[in-house]
Every structure is written in structure tokens, then in C-alpha cells.
Motif scaffolding. Structure first.
Motif, mmCIF file in Angstrom:
data_model
loop_
_atom_site.group_PDB
_atom_site.id
_atom_site.type_symbol
_atom_site.label_atom_id
_atom_site.label_comp_id
_atom_site.label_asym_id
_atom_site.label_seq_id
_atom_site.Cartn_x
_atom_site.Cartn_y
_atom_site.Cartn_z
ATOM 1 N N HIS A 151 -5.164 -26.277 -13.653
ATOM 2 C CA HIS A 151 -4.572 -25.148 -14.359
ATOM 3 C C HIS A 151 -3.443 -24.577 -13.516
ATOM 4 N N ASP A 152 -2.472 -23.978 -14.255
ATOM 5 C CA ASP A 152 -1.327 -23.424 -13.533
ATOM 6 C C ASP A 152 -1.656 -22.030 -13.003
ATOM 7 N N GLU A 153 -0.671 -21.431 -12.302
ATOM 8 C CA GLU A 153 -0.910 -20.149 -11.639
ATOM 9 C C GLU A 153 -1.233 -19.043 -12.635
ATOM 10 N N ASN A 154 -0.553 -19.023 -13.777
ATOM 11 C CA ASN A 154 -0.807 -17.960 -14.748
ATOM 12 C C ASN A 154 -2.218 -18.051 -15.302
ATOM 13 N N GLU A 155 -2.667 -19.273 -15.571
ATOM 14 C CA GLU A 155 -4.034 -19.438 -16.088
ATOM 15 C C GLU A 155 -5.072 -19.065 -15.022
ATOM 16 N N ILE A 156 -4.789 -19.437 -13.798
ATOM 17 C CA ILE A 156 -5.721 -19.072 -12.714
ATOM 18 C C ILE A 156 -5.776 -17.567 -12.535
ATOM 19 N N ARG A 157 -4.582 -16.924 -12.621
ATOM 20 C CA ARG A 157 -4.554 -15.468 -12.463
ATOM 21 C C ARG A 157 -5.318 -14.786 -13.584
ATOM 22 N N ASP A 158 -5.121 -15.247 -14.821
ATOM 23 C CA ASP A 158 -5.855 -14.650 -15.943
ATOM 24 C C ASP A 158 -7.357 -14.832 -15.780
ATOM 25 N N ALA A 159 -7.793 -16.009 -15.342
ATOM 26 C CA ALA A 159 -9.237 -16.261 -15.169
ATOM 27 C C ALA A 159 -9.806 -15.450 -14.014
#
Length: 836
Positions: A68-76
């Protein structure tokens, strides 16, 4: 959950649910990271397989993060559950690897500042669940304010780091330095617990404790809500390997910690309670640790209060034996016994026992004589009842009858002694009960001996006074009671002189070793008596045997005839024809009274002689020598190895009881009744003056003063001579006054001379410990000097660095100016070249 000094063993997160178990497979993609972090687990132990298994449990987390990219990791990472926990909270709860934590910090660094509903940051979880030091360091450096962030119970990450049962934090004083460098060491919880309290409770290393005490020196004397210092927490877990070094460190911070502070429990009492319930006697490491703690406590010279002596008595035997031979304890006991009250009680005990013994002997002898007169007077009369007091008046010419006045005097002496010892026991029991140590009074065998002593004296004094009881019951009872009176007198002597303490201790030690031997001896005696009785029972030897003398025989004529034969040496009993005489004869044979003619009989034949030879070999030669060997060896043990222990233990028991009585509740009530002060404040600026001490010292100095420099014609010579004569005359008078006043008027020098004992010399191990302590103290001084020198050198180096930076800045500015000048020159050259 185990208890550690009042702090629960799982003090770091029992109230926080694990979470994650309720997640299922139909989750949104954004919640999978939280589920994977919750499903990972920490190593079960330190084995390689356990660590590999725990590392593999983080593979789903790594796979999800890498796909997963950074935005998805940040959201999770920013998703929370119903208690406010994020994926980072769950990760820190299960000993995460550093690569996972680095990704969280790089992609979603803000969540490190998010507390859950319990007020816990991710670093709280990392410290609570024993994360690796590198993980904790990364979290602390990413958010330095987290080191002093407290949860709803006032706990910082440092509290959790020190209050866990894991193994990572035990060997990581560097993490303690990191977590405490912003003041967290001074933060108390809602229960008043500093991080130092938890470190002591959980047995942290000495280096860790040094860090905490350096960061907050006042922590060593800080008490929690239950008035417990960090020393109490160490001693409540004194079986740990690090406990002795922790006790030494805390007491070096403030030696007064060894006493009760702020009404809290006495540290020695805490150690005694742990030693009774928490020590495995088969574990030598625990024994050594507890003994090390005891040594440091006693060497810190605690105040000799009644509570202190009571705590010494509560120590189990393996610790009490160690304590009583220590120099500090023996000096305190010597100082106490030389004080007026213990001296007075010792002398009063001696006087009253002598009075009771003298009165008892004369009163019993007189009463026995009158009873015999009564027995003879009524021998030929039916229903004869004559009062002994009437017989005393009728037979005033009897040589042993002293008349009623002397009889009242003797009985009065016995009652006076009994009353004194009753009051002594009552005061002693009440005083120990006021200290909460009544069970010590009950367990002390000497107190039970005192009760038996008092009961016997009262009973016989009453029977002597009123003349009741049969003659032989009175004779037998008073004869046996003499033994109790002598035992009581020996029990007194053992508290005063070490030789009697060795004797009494040796007797009990030998008896404890002889139980099997005595049981075996009785079996053999009964067996041989039955053998001889069986062989001779139906022989002519027993048929011709004279009647056996029995003192209570109803046939008075036969009894008198046998007594006459015994007195004229004409009575020759046949010992093997009666049960009792057979057993008694075998016993006297064991003691050396042997008549081989008793075994020669034609009807029995050679068997009796053979059994006699077997008895002599087995009982006299073999068992008697075994008895000598056992007694010699046992008494040598008590004399060589336990002499000091026996004596000083007896002295401890006496001093503890006397100190409890001297400071008991009755004293406070009397002082309050008469409006006197509590006398808690002592004189400042010097030692308390004791009556007669300075006067006695001046008198002895005068006697031994060298006045040879004074000529015979000098008037000072005659003045000195007269003073010496007066001193020589006054000293015996002063000594006698002290005897009459039970030692109250004696100067302390006389009391010390009679009642103190020489202090036991240090053993080789104690000397080594003292040398080691001296070396450690010297090392501490050298370290402080080195620290001061290093600080000075660092200050000089810092100044040089600042000067160097200033020079570099100046050179940099010069270079920049030169570069600008060169740039302008080059530009001008390019412009000229372009114009051409």
C-alpha cells in the motif's frame, strides 16, 4: 497476580483489553492493518524458536505495509477502535520489530501523540509490554514530550518501563536515562509511587537505581500514600539477587531510612515478614540475598526502639542467628542492659528468687514436720482431724517448728515473690500487645516457665498456710517443685553470664540429639528386664524370695518388718521375681551396680549368664560409649559454634521484653496523669548526661592520678591524699547503696562492668565485607573527583569549541567575500571578452 511490595506484578496494563480478537474477515481494507497488528504476538520466552515465531507473526503487517502507498498507510494508521487505540497502539502492545515502527513513524508520525481512552500513548504500551529498547528509544525521540505524559492514574512511560516483569528492561539502564532526563523520575502516581518505588519493587539493577537517584535524589526518602519508602519495596522482595545492592544504595543516600519514617512500617519488620513467608529455605541464593539485606540494615545503626527489638525477635531463626552475632546489635544490647531499668529488673529478679527459694525451703520443711506429727498423732485414731496450726501450738518444743510468726514470715516471702513475678508478666504481656507482638510473648518458653513457677509457689504457700493436702502428696509435690525453682534460677543466670547460656543451650541441644537414643535405650531396658523376669519367674529362686517392699502396702506389720531388715542390711530382695524390681535392677546395672551372683542358678542354667554378658556388652560397653560420643559432640557444637548465638539470643529476648515494658502504654498514662512531658525531645549539642557517670570517672581518675611530682612538703600532696582516702571510703558505700536500691544509684560504669559482655569479634567474611565497603567508599570518592575534573575539562573544551566555531565562521565569511570578489572579476572578464 503476584504482589510485589504492595504493587501488583501486572501493574502495567491489566485494565487494557487486548482487542483484535473481535475482528473478522469482512472488514474494510482500511482496518486490516489494525487487525494484523492486534493478531501479532510477542515471544513466549528467550529461545531462538520463540523469537522466530514472534517475528513471523509480523509478516502480514509487513506485507500489508509494502503493498500500500503512503496515503493508504496513513489512513489505516489513523483509524481508532472503540477505546481510542490505533494500529500503532496494538503494535506496541506486542513487542514490535523496529522496521514496522519506523514505517509508522515515517508515514504517520502524528499518531504517536494520540492517547487512548486510558490516557496511554503508544510509548506507554511499548514500555508496559517490554518492547525492545530500540523501539522505546525511537518513540521517545520522535515525541520527547511523551516521556512526561501521564495516564489517568498519573503514570509516565518510565513507570511502566520499570513496573513490568519482562527481561528487556532489566538490563537497559540506557533507556531509563532516556526516559528520566526530562524529569519523569520525580512524577508520582495517584498512589504516590515514584518510578524508584517500582524499580525497587521489581528488582531492577543497581545501575538503574543509580540513574533514578541521580535524576531525583529526594526519591530515596519519598513515601507513597501508605508511608512506604523505596527501601520498603526492596525488602518486601529481599530474595532477589539485586536486593542487597539496592539496600546499600538507598541507605547511602540517607541512613535514616533504616528507621520508621512518617509513621510507616519499620524496614526491619518488613524484612522479617518476607523472610517468614517468602523465602525458600532450600534456595541458597535467596538466603544469601536476605542475609545481605539484613547486614546492610543493621550496619546502618537503626534506633534501638522497642519496635526494633520486637522486629529482631520476629526474624526467623536463620536470620536471627546471623543478627545477634553482629557487632552493631551486640553493642545496642550491651548499651540497653546497662541502663537503669533493665539493671533494676535483673537485680530485683535475683533478690525475689533468692527470697522465694529461702522461704520455700524453710516453709516446706516446717510444714512437712508438722504434717508428720499429725500423721503420727492420728495413726491409731479413727476419724482423726487435727488442724496443723493447732499441732504447731501443741508441739512448740519440736526442733523444726518455728512457731506461727516465722511461718507467716516464710509464707509472706513466697507470696511476695509470686506477686512480683505476676506483675512483671502482666506488664510485659500488655506492653508487647501494645506493640502488636503478643504472639512473641506466647511463643517464648521462658514465659510459660514463669507461669508454672508462679503457680507452684502460690499453691505450696497456700497449702503451707492452711495445712491442706495428704502428707505424701505434699512431700512429693514440694520435692519435684524444687527442680522447677532451680530451673527458673538457671534461666535467670543465662541472661547474665555467657557460661550459663552455653550450659542451658547445650542441655537442650543434647536432648534434641538424644531422642532416638533414649527411645532405643528404653526398649532395650524393658526387653532385658522381661528376659530375666521370664527366666526366673517359676524357679525356686523366686519361690524362696522375700516379699518385695512396697511403701504403700496395707500390711503395716510386714512393711515395718521389711523396713527393719533394710535398715539392718538383712534385706536381700530377689530382683527378677517382680516386674518393677526387674526393671529397676536392669537400670542400676546400666549405671554400674552389678552383682553377677544374681544370674547363677541351677534351674536356669547358662542362659542367664549368657544374657548377662550380652547385656554388659550391648548396654554398658556399646550404648554407654555411644551416649558419651553423642553428648561430647553435641556439647562441643554448642560451645564452639553456637555459644555466642545462644547467649545473645537470650539477651535479645530479655532486652526486648524490658524495653517494651519500659516504654509501654502504662508509662504514657502515668506521665499524662501527673502532667509530665513526653520527653521526646533530647538535648541538642551533646550526649545525654547520666547520673553518677562523670562523678565516678573523676573519682577513678583521682585514685589513679600520678602525684609523684608533688613533694612531701607540698600542701597539695596532703590534699590529694585526703581526697583519695575519702574516695576509697566512699566507693564501697556507693556500691552498697546501689545494691540496696537495685542498681538505680549505681553509676553506668558499674552496671556495664557487671552486666555487659564482650562483643563478638568479626569473622573473616565480615572483615572482608568491611574492607570491601571501605574500598567502595574510596572508589566513590575517586569517581566524584574524576567527575569534577571531567566537568572542568569539558567546560574548557566547550570554550575552545566556541572559539573554534567563531574562527571558522570568520574564515567562512572571509572565504565568501573572496568568492564574491572572484565572481565579480570573472564576470568582468567574461564581459570584456564578449565585447571584443
Amino acid at each position: 497476580m503476584a504482589e510485589y511490595g504492595g504493587v501488583q506484578g501486572d501493574a502495567v496494563g491489566a485494565e487494557v483489553a487486548d482487542g483484535g480478537a473481535g475482528y473478522s474477515e469482512g472488514l474494510p481494507e482500511v482496518l486490516y492493518l489494525m487487525q494484523y497488528c492486534a493478531q501479532a504476538f510477542a515471544p513466549e520466552d528467550n529461545s531462538e524458536d520463540a523469537r522466530n515465531a514472534a517475528n513471523r507473526s509480523w509478516d502480514p503487517v509487513r506485507d500489508w505495509l509494502h503493498t500500500h502507498d503512503e496515503n493508504e498507510i496513513r489512513d489505516a494508521a489513523e483509524q481508532r477502535d472503540d477505546v481510542g487505540k490505533t494500529a500503532l497502539h496494538f503494535a506496541c502492545q506486542h513487542v514490535p520489530p523496529t522496521d514496522v515502527i519506523d514505517i509508522f513513524l515515517n508515514v504517520a508520525g502524528d499518531i504517536i501523540q494520540w492517547p487512548d481512552s486510558f490516557g496511554w500513548l503508544p510509548i506507554h504500551y511499548a514500555c508496559a509490554y517490554d518492547a525492545e529498547p530500540a523501539v522505546i528509544k525511537s518513540l521517545a525521540e520522535a515525541f520527547p514530550e511523551s516521556k512526561t505524559t501521564v495516564d489517568r492514574k498519573g503514570r509516565t512511560p518510565l513507570h511502566f518501563f520499570l513496573g513490568t516483569l519482562g527481561t528487556q528492561s532489566t538490563n537497559s539502564p540506557d533507556v531509563v536515562i532516556l526516559l528520566s532526563n526530562t524529569g519523569a523520575a520525580s512524577y508520582p502516581t495517584d498512589e504516590g509511587l515514584l518510578p524508584l518505588h517500582l524499580a525497587c519493587a521489581f528488582g531492577r539493577s543497581e545501575e538503574t537505581l543509580y540513574v533514578l537517584t541521580d535524576a531525583y535524589p529526594e526519591g530515596a526518602t519519598t513515601v507513597d500514600n501508605k508511608q512506604r519508602t523505596p527501601l520498603h519495596f526492596v525488602l518486601s522482595n529481599a530474595g532477589r539477587k539485586n536486593a542487597p545492592s539496592a539496600v546499600r544504595l538507598l541507605l547511602s543516600q540517607n541512613p535514616d531510612l533504616v528507621n520508621s519514617i512518617g509513621g510507616g512500617p519499620l524496614p526491619l519488620l518488613v524484612l522479617a515478614q518476607f523472610a517468614i513467608t517468602g523465602v525458600d529455605r532450600s534456595n541458597e541464593d535467596q538466603i544469601d540475598a536476605v542475609q545481605g539485606c539484613l547486614k546492610h540494615i543493621l550496619n546502618s545503626k537503626p534506633k534501638p526502639t522497642p519496635e526494633f527489638f520486637s522486629a529482631l525477635q520476629r526474624l526467623p531463626s536463620f536470620l536471627q542467628d546471623r543478627a545477634v552475632v553482629m557487632r552493631a546489635v551486640q553493642e545496642m544490647l550491651n548499651d540497653k542492659i546497662a541502663q537503669r531499668f533493665p539493671t533494676m529488673i535483673l537485680i530485683l529478679d535475683l533478690y525475689m528468687q533468692l527470697v522465694v527459694l529461702a522461704a520455700y525451703m524453710f516453709a516446706v520443711t516446717n510444714s512437712q514436720h508438722l504434717r508428720k506429727i499429725q500423721l503420727d498423732f492420728c495413726e491409731d485414731k479413727i476419724d482423726c482431724e487435727v488442724d496443723l496450726r493447732q499441732i504447731g501450738f501443741l508441739y512448740d518444743e519440736a526442733p523444726h517448728d518455728w512457731g506461727p510468726n516465722y511461718r507467716w514470715l516464710m509464707v509472706g516471702g513466697m507470696y511476695a515473690g509470686a506477686f512480683y513475678f505476676i506483675m512483671r508478666e502482666v506488664f510485659q504481656a500488655v506492653s508487647l500487645a501494645a506493640l502488636g507482638a503478643f504472639h512473641i510473648y506466647v511463643r517464648d518458653l521462658s514465659n510459660w516457665l514463669n507461669f508454672v513457677y508462679i503457680l507452684l509457689v502460690c499453691v505450696w504457700a497456700t497449702l503451707v498456710l492452711f495445712g491442706g493436702g495428704p502428707f505424701f502428696v505434699f512431700v512429693y509435690g514440694t520435692s519435684i517443685s524444687v527442680f522447677i525453682l532451680i530451673i527458673k534460677f538457671l534461666a535467670y543466670l543465662r541472661n547474665v553470664y555467657i557460661d550459663f547460656a552455653i550450659f542451658s543451650g547445650g542441655v537442650f541441644h543434647v536432648l534434641s540429639r538424644l531422642s532416638a537414643f533414649i527411645f532405643c535405650l528404653v526398649i532395650f531396658l524393658v526387653a532385658f528386664s522381661r528376659m530375666f523376669y521370664t527366666m526366673f519367674q517359676e524357679t525356686q529362686y523366686c519361690a524362696d524370695a522375700p516379699p518385695y517392699y512396697y511403701a504403700y502396702s496395707e500390711n503395716k506389720e510386714l512393711r515395718h518388718e521389711l523396713i527393719h531388715q533394710i535398715q539392718c542390711d538383712a534385706y536381700d530382695p530377689s530382683p527378677w521375681c517382680n516386674h518393677w524390681s526387674a526393671l529397676l535392677s536392669v537400670y542400676t546395672m546400666l549405671l554400674g551396680e552389678v552383682d553377677e551372683g544374681r544370674f547363677i542358678d541351677d534351674e536356669v542354667g547358662w542362659l542367664a549368664v549368657a544374657m548377662f554378658a550380652l547385656f554388659m556388652f550391648l548396654m554398658v560397653i556399646l550404648l554407654a560409649n555411644v551416649l558419651i560420643a553423642i553428648v561430647t559432640d553435641s556439647y562441643k557444637v554448642i560451645q564452639d559454634e553456637r555459644a555466642a548465638i545462644v547467649f545473645w539470643t537470650n539477651r535479645l529476648d530479655f532486652i526486648a521484653q524490658m524495653d517494651a515494658v519500659a516504654n509501654g502504654p502504662w508509662k504514657r498514662k502515668l506521665r499524662k496523669m501527673f502532667g509530665l512531658s513526653s520527653r521526646k525531645k533530647k538535648r541538642e549539642g551533646g550526649k545525654k548526661t547520666v547520673f553518677g557517670e562523670s562523678t565516678w570517672e573523676r573519682m577513678t581518675n583521682l585514685l589513679f592520678d600520678d602525684d609523684q611530682d608533688l613533694g612531701i612538703l607540698n600542701i597539695e600532696f596532703y590534699c590529694y591524699f585526703i581526697l583519695k582516702v575519702l574516695t576509697v571510703a566512699f566507693i564501697p558505700i556507693w556500691f552498697l547503696l546501689g545494691i540496696v536500691t537495685f542498681g538505680i544509684l549505681w553509676p553506668p560504669q558499674i552496671r556495664r562492668f557487671f552486666f555487659t559482655s564482650s562483643v563478638t569479634k568479626l569473622s573473616e567474611s565480615d572483615r572482608e565485607d568491611a574492607l570491601r565497603k571501605t574500598q567502595i567508599d574510596s572508589l566513590h570518592v575517586e569517581i566524584e573527583d574524576l567527575k569534577t575534573e571531567l566537568l572542568k575539562e569539558m567546560a574548557v573544551d566547550r570554550t575552545n569549541v566556541v572559539q573554534l566555531k567563531s574562527s571558522v565562521a570568520e574564515k567562512k565569511l572571509e572565504i565568501q567575500n573572496e568568492m564574491k570578489h572572484i565572481k565579480r572579476v570573472v564576470t568582468m572578464l567574461f564581459e570584456q571578452t564578449a565585447g571584443m
